[in-house]
Write an enzyme that holds these catalytic residues in place. Structure first.
Site, PDB file in Angstrom:
ATOM      1  N   SER A  26       1.015  -1.269  -0.185  1.00 15.28           N
ATOM      2  CA  SER A  26      -0.015   0.082  -0.117  1.00 15.28           C
ATOM      3  C   SER A  26       0.751   1.177  -0.090  1.00 15.28           C
ATOM      4  CB  SER A  26      -0.934   0.078   1.164  1.00 15.28           C
ATOM      5  OG  SER A  26      -1.678   1.303   1.362  1.00 15.28           O
TER       6      SER A  26
ATOM      7  N   TYR B 118      -1.411  -1.101  10.070  1.00 15.19           N
ATOM      8  CA  TYR B 118      -1.701  -1.562   8.821  1.00 15.19           C
ATOM      9  C   TYR B 118      -0.508  -0.814   7.863  1.00 15.19           C
ATOM     10  CZ  TYR B 118      -3.730  -1.260   3.973  1.00 15.19           C
ATOM     11  OH  TYR B 118      -4.063  -1.511   2.762  1.00 15.19           O
TER      12      TYR B 118
END
Length: 253
Positions: free
Chosen positions: A144, A159
C-alpha cells in the site's frame, strides 16, 4: 508459460468489489485457470463459479484463513490436485485498521499482521514448493502507499507497518528464489474504489482521498488488476524485487 495450462492462486479474491476479484477476472480472460482463496468459503465458491462460466476456464473456490498454515496447506493441495500447475500467486488478502496508535491493542495489532503479513508468508511458502520444483513462477503481493507515506490514508500504524513488511519480504524473497527462475514483486496502490476502507466510498470520500493525487481521482480495481496481471505474465520475466507504485501521483518514489 506452461503447455498444459497454468493456474493463478489469488487470496482474498471473493469480494465482488475487490482488487483480487478484478484480477481473477482479468487473468481468466487471458486464459489462466483460477483458484480463489478466501475466508468466506461460500463467496469463494460463488466467485469461482462465475469466473469459470464467464471466461470458460477451470476455476476453483476454496475457503481458507490465510493465517492458518493447516488450512492453507489443505487448500493448496486441493488446487494442485484439481487444476494445472500453479505458475502465479497474487497475495491480495488483507484487512484495514483505522485504530490510532495509542488506542491499538496487542490483539488488534496481531490480527492485522496475521492476515496481511503472516498470511502472505504462509501462502507464498506453500505455493513456492511447486514453483521451485518446476523452476517457474511469479509472485505478486499487494502492499500500500500507506507503507511508503507512513499512513496518511484510512488506516493507521498497524496497517502501514504490516504493508511495509510486505515490501521487505518481497525484496528478500526475490533474492533467494531468483536462481529458480521465479520472480517476486510488489504493488503499492493508493486510494482505490473498493470497500476495504470502511465500506463503499461516497463521492465525498473519493474527493477527499483524491485531493493530493496528481490525477485528481481515486484508482479503479481494474487498473490495479492490469498491473498485477502484467507482473504475473510472460512479458515480466526480467522484473523482480520491484515495487510498483500505482497511486495517481499521491506518492512519487
Amino acid at each position: 508459460m506452461t503447455e498444459n495450462g497454468r493456474t493463478a492462486v489469488l487470496t482474498g479474491a471473493a469480494s465482488p468489489r475487490g482488487i483480487g476479484r478484478a484480477t481473477a477476472d482479468r487473468l481468466a480472460r487471458e486464459g489462466w485457470a483460477i483458484a480463489v482463496l478466501d475466508i468466506d468459503a461460500d463467496e469463494a465458491r460463488a466467485a469461482a463459479a462465475e469466473i469459470g462460466e464467464a471466461h470458460g476456464v477451470p476455476a476453483l473456490g476454496i475457503g481458507a484463513d490465510v493465517s492458518d498454515s493447516g488450512a492453507v496447506d489443505a487448500a493448496i493441495a486441493q488446487v494442485e490436485a484439481d487444476l494445472p500447475p500453479i505458475v502465479g500467486l497474487a497475495n491480495v488478502a488483507g484487512i484495514a485498521s483505522p485504530v490510532p496508535f495509542m488506542n491499538e491493542t496487542v490483539e488488534g495489532w496481531d490480527r492485522v499482521f496475521a492476515i496481511n503479513m503472516r498470511g502472505t508468508f504462509i501462502v507464498t511458502q506453500r505455493v513456492m514448493r511447486g514453483m521451485i520444483e518446476r523452476k517457474q513462477g511469479r509472485v505478486v503481493s499487494v502492499s500500500s502507499v500507506s507503507a511508503q507515506r507512513g499512513g496518511g490514508t484510512y488506516s493507521k500504524v498497524a496497517y502501514s507497518a504490516s504493508k511495509a513488511a510486505i515490501i521487505g519480504f518481497t525484496r528478500a524473497l526475490a533474492r533467494e528464489v531468483g536462481e529458480h527462475g521465479i520472480t517476486v514483486n510488489v504493488v503499492t496502490p493508493g486510494p482505490i474504489d473498493t470497500d476495504i476502507m470502511g465500506g463503499t466510498l461516497t463521492d465525498e470520500r473519493k474527493a477527499a482521498m483524491s485531493a493530493d493525487t496528481l490525477l485528481g481521482r481515486v484508482g479503479t480495481r481494474e487498473e490495479v488488476a492490469a498491473l498485477i496481471a502484467f507482473l504475473l505474465g510472460d512479458d515480466a520475466g526480467w522484473i523482480t524485487a520491484a515495487t510498483y507504485d500505482i497511486n495517481g501521483g499521491l506518492q512519487i518514489s
